[in-house]
Motif scaffolding. Structure first.
Motif, PDB file in Angstrom:
ATOM      1  N   THR A 391      30.360  63.398  61.188  1.00 64.86           N
ATOM      2  CA  THR A 391      29.362  62.381  61.192  1.00 64.86           C
ATOM      3  C   THR A 391      29.236  62.040  62.624  1.00 64.86           C
ATOM      4  O   THR A 391      28.115  61.823  63.302  1.00 64.86           O
ATOM      5  CB  THR A 391      29.815  60.962  60.483  1.00 64.86           C
ATOM      6  N   ALA A 392      30.484  61.669  63.319  1.00 64.79           N
ATOM      7  CA  ALA A 392      30.377  61.546  64.692  1.00 64.79           C
ATOM      8  C   ALA A 392      29.581  62.346  65.532  1.00 64.79           C
ATOM      9  O   ALA A 392      28.790  62.072  66.550  1.00 64.79           O
ATOM     10  CB  ALA A 392      31.687  61.062  65.267  1.00 64.79           C
ATOM     11  N   ALA A 393      29.762  63.729  65.249  1.00 64.18           N
ATOM     12  CA  ALA A 393      29.172  64.774  65.869  1.00 64.18           C
ATOM     13  C   ALA A 393      27.708  64.770  65.623  1.00 64.18           C
ATOM     14  O   ALA A 393      26.857  65.100  66.448  1.00 64.18           O
ATOM     15  CB  ALA A 393      29.735  65.984  65.329  1.00 64.18           C
ATOM     16  N   SER A 394      27.266  64.595  64.435  1.00 65.36           N
ATOM     17  CA  SER A 394      25.479  64.296  64.257  1.00 65.36           C
ATOM     18  C   SER A 394      24.908  63.114  64.973  1.00 65.36           C
ATOM     19  O   SER A 394      23.864  63.367  65.729  1.00 65.36           O
ATOM     20  CB  SER A 394      25.230  64.221  62.982  1.00 65.36           C
ATOM     21  N   ALA A 395      26.017  62.298  65.380  1.00 69.73           N
ATOM     22  CA  ALA A 395      25.545  61.079  66.204  1.00 69.73           C
ATOM     23  C   ALA A 395      25.150  61.659  67.501  1.00 69.73           C
ATOM     24  O   ALA A 395      24.598  61.257  68.342  1.00 69.73           O
ATOM     25  CB  ALA A 395      26.276  59.764  66.050  1.00 69.73           C
ATOM     26  N   ALA A 396      26.388  62.495  67.767  1.00 67.98           N
ATOM     27  CA  ALA A 396      26.092  62.813  69.271  1.00 67.98           C
ATOM     28  C   ALA A 396      25.088  63.697  69.520  1.00 67.98           C
ATOM     29  O   ALA A 396      24.575  63.687  70.443  1.00 67.98           O
ATOM     30  CB  ALA A 396      27.373  63.760  69.437  1.00 67.98           C
ATOM     31  N   LEU A 397      24.779  64.715  68.490  1.00 70.13           N
ATOM     32  CA  LEU A 397      23.646  65.341  68.380  1.00 70.13           C
ATOM     33  C   LEU A 397      22.296  64.616  68.958  1.00 70.13           C
ATOM     34  O   LEU A 397      21.594  64.937  69.972  1.00 70.13           O
ATOM     35  CB  LEU A 397      23.241  66.151  67.416  1.00 70.13           C
ATOM     36  N   GLY A 398      22.046  63.691  68.276  1.00 71.12           N
ATOM     37  CA  GLY A 398      20.838  62.592  68.518  1.00 71.12           C
ATOM     38  C   GLY A 398      20.936  62.126  69.772  1.00 71.12           C
ATOM     39  O   GLY A 398      20.060  62.025  70.596  1.00 71.12           O
ATOM     40  N   MET A 399      22.046  61.589  70.194  1.00 75.61           N
ATOM     41  CA  MET A 399      22.324  60.957  71.476  1.00 75.61           C
ATOM     42  C   MET A 399      21.991  61.968  72.619  1.00 75.61           C
ATOM     43  O   MET A 399      21.316  61.882  73.716  1.00 75.61           O
ATOM     44  CB  MET A 399      23.636  60.208  71.785  1.00 75.61           C
ATOM     45  N   GLY A 400      22.723  63.111  72.545  1.00 78.89           N
ATOM     46  CA  GLY A 400      22.713  64.263  73.512  1.00 78.89           C
ATOM     47  C   GLY A 400      21.261  64.858  73.855  1.00 78.89           C
ATOM     48  O   GLY A 400      20.829  64.918  74.707  1.00 78.89           O
ATOM     49  N   LEU A 401      20.552  64.884  72.539  1.00 76.81           N
ATOM     50  CA  LEU A 401      18.996  65.456  72.852  1.00 76.81           C
ATOM     51  C   LEU A 401      18.298  64.469  73.775  1.00 76.81           C
ATOM     52  O   LEU A 401      17.408  65.011  74.175  1.00 76.81           O
ATOM     53  CB  LEU A 401      18.566  65.433  71.399  1.00 76.81           C
TER      54      LEU A 401
END
Lengths: 500, 148
Positions: A391-401
């Motif tokens: 879950t934290a990693a999908s949040a990181a995806l959004g933020m990273g993009l």
């Protein structure tokens, strides 16, 4: 409402202390009238497992363990960590300490050992002010940069065979005149952006009355003719001017002005005194030395770049590494500011053809590497990541993009050494590669998407940037993936054992 | 409490030991005689190794030494009363008068591990710990533990 406390206990053998600590915390919490749930991570496997709902509703999380408990599922919660013996010895004392000392896990500005990760929003400091100034300056950089680039493209006059024969504008033709004018527009933008920056840094420190003096001071500090110097003082002088003005204005505000003067203090008295003050300081104290120093620095930097093929790559890699090191913390911000400073100063001095894009471009290329690297690792090595981590990693995806490097913070907080190494190496890769390929970042977002949302000059349009940044992301992901143990698998197998 | 894990023959009165090393050696021998470990020496070493990680002594003179080394045959609980208070670096710095020694098989069945965890929780119960500290009578001690 009843206070809700959740806890996790664990010990080395997973036999005794785990349960004694759990019992101690449950007793202490009940004695205080709190709602309590304690998960025991013992040899049997985890029992009384905290659900997402438990965590969501909890006011306070206590980890009392002698082995490492992954705190990532508690991201955003107030967390206090201690060992099992502390809880066994005095459960009440542990709860009281937790209530007093728990800190929100994974929050920006949290600390891992001595390293601050992310920017600490509540703590206003040097970087807060500088970043505020940069945020006001960026639109001007982009607008001026784009217009300058358009004019510049036209300025390469070609002969019939398409060879560039000379640089300049043929002002006798209407088109040449227009382009010449546009070129001037760009120049004006670059000339104004440094005073604009200084004004808003000072505004961040001491509000409106500080803007005017800082803008005027920074303008003088950057005008070599006014200074009778070989070059302007650039970004460094603007920062210095802004801080001198900011704190000077703060001081002036503290003076007890006569009541009759008070209405005109912020609009007249302070700006007048501060402008006079900073102008004299720039002319007679800081202007010349900084100008000379900056001139040396930038001609040195350009000389190195021109005379050594590897220098830009090393510079790019170092800047990238700094970006990945503390994800928005002081080291990261230093790299970002350095990149912006070198870009704006050399742009103004040498124009777009000879400006030094290396540190600024490397910094932007590195920004998204950590969050996207974590995300990629979680997709490739599904079994090495727990549900919460995914879950934290999908949040990181959004933020990273969208170029928010802070997306990786929870992972660094949970596993600092491995994650910092992975982030630094990957970010340095991205930084080094964009420098090696000669990408030039004018503005936009620091992620692979920056190639579409922003303006980046690159050898192969759109592709080079994406390839360089993706390489960095892949490196970070690989390091994370190969160094992680199969802890999730182990936990799953233990859970199965527990169901026998 | 299951008889397989604990019965009243598992209570041992150690009159001689004055140090932790002696205590571990004596108790390990006793545990081996009861048939819960294959090697007294190996179990003794296991207890020592566990102690190095962190003390198992906690409060009111009670310690809960344990080992899950390879010599352990089956899960067991042994109650040991020490005549001399033994220095254990306990949480409250008090010498240890009472040890709950545990044998934990490496591939411990969940059911047994659960029982051991119950004992551990029970030790936090002040009435229980007072009973086992203050009484030396074999039957009283056995009864207190069997009630777990």
């Amino acid at each position: 409402m009843t206070k809700k406390i959740i806890a996790v206990t664990a010990c080395a053998a997973g036999i005794a202390h785990t349960y004694m600590a759990a019992e101690a915390i449950e007793k202490a919490a009940k004695a205080k009238g709190y709602e309590v749930k304690v998960e025991t991570d013992g040899a049997i496997g985890a029992e009384n497992i905290l659900t997402a709902e438990d965590i969501e509703n909890a006011d306070l999380v206590v980890i009392a363990a002698d082995i490492k408990i992954d705190p990532i599922r508690f991201t955003g919660k107030r967390l206090y960590t201690t060992d099992s013996n502390a809880a066994i010895n005095d459960g009440t004392a542990v709860l009281e300490k937790a209530e007093a000392e728990a800190t929100v896990f994974g929050k920006k500005g949290g600390k891992v050992g001595k390293i601050q990760i992310g920017s600490n929003k509540e703590k206003v400091n040097f970087f807060t002010h500088v970043m505020s100034g940069i945020s006001y300056m960026i639109p001007m950089v982009i607008a001026a940069g784009l217009i300058l680039t358009i004019a510049n493209l036209y300025a390469f006059q070609k002969d019939d065979l398409g060879r560039i024969v000379k640089w300049g504008f043929d002002t006798k033709t209407p088109m040449g005149m227009l382009m010449s004018n546009l070129f001037q527009v760009g120049q004006v933008g670059f000339k104004l952006m440094i005073p604009l920056f200084a004004g808003f840094v000072a505004n961040s420190i001491a509000d409106k009355p500080a803007i005017a003096p800082a803008m005027i001071g920074a303008y003088i500090a950057n005008d070599q003719e006014l200074l009778h110097a070989k070059a302007g003082g650039g970004f460094i002088s603007a920062i210095l001017v802004a801080f001198i003005v900011g704190y000077f204005v703060k001081l002036l505000k503290k003076i007890k002005w006569p009541k009759i003067l008070q209405p005109i203090v912020p609009i007249m008295i302070i700006p007048f005194i501060a402008t006079l003050f900073i102008s004299l300081v720039v002319f007679y104290v800081i202007g010349q030395p900084i100008a000379a120093g900056m001139d040396g620095l930038y001609s040195g930097l350009n000389w190195i770049n021109a005379n050594s093929a590897s220098a830009p790559i090393i510079l790019g890699a170092v800047i990238g590494a700094m970006i990945g090191f503390d994800l928005g913390g002081p080291v990261n911000k230093t790299a970002l500011i350095f990149g912006t400073a070198v870009f704006t100063d050399t742009m103004r001095k040498y124009g777009p053809t000879h400006a030094n894009f290396v540190p600024g471009t490397a910094a932007q290329a590195a920004i998204s590497v950590a969050p996207l690297g974590v995300w990629l690792a979680s997709v490739i090595w599904k079994r090495k990541f727990s549900k919460d981590e995914k879950t934290a990693a999908s949040a990181a995806l959004g933020m990273g993009l969208v170029g928010v490097t802070e997306g990786a913070i929870p992972f660094v907080a949970a596993d600092p050494i491995r994650m910092i190494i992975a982030n630094v190496v990957g970010s340095a890769t991205a930084g080094g590669l964009v420098a090696a390929t000669g990408c030039k970042f004018y503005g936009g977002i620091g992620s692979p998407l920056g190639t579409f949302i922003g303006y980046i000059e690159q050898p192969i349009p759109f592709v080079t940037w994406i390839a360089c940044v993706s390489a960095g992301i892949a490196v970070t992901a690989l390091i994370i993936g190969f160094t992680r143990t199969d802890r999730v698998i182990e936990a799953a197998e233990q859970a199965e054992l527990g169901n026998d | 409490m299951e008889k397989a894990i604990f019965d009243n023959t598992h209570i041992y009165y150690d009159h001689d030991s004055q140090t932790q090393v002696e205590a571990f050696a004596n108790v390990a021998k006793f545990v081996a005689e009861c048939g819960y470990v294959t090697s007294a020496d190996q179990y003794c070493q296991g207890l020592k190794d566990r102690e190095i990680e962190a003390t198992t002594g906690f409060k009111n003179g009670i310690a809960i030494p344990h080992s899950n080394d390879a010599s352990v045959i089956k899960p067991g609980l042994f109650l040991v009363k020490f005549n001399h208070g033994i220095e254990w670096q306990a949480l409250d710095k008090q010498p240890i008068k009472l040890g709950f020694f545990l044998t934990i098989p490496k591939d411990g069945a969940t059911k047994h591990l659960k029982l051991l965890s119950k004992i551990a929780r029970k030790l936090m119960d002040e009435d229980f710990s007072r009973t086992v500290i203050e009484n030396d009578d074999r039957d009283v001690l056995a009864k207190a533990i069997e009630e777990i």
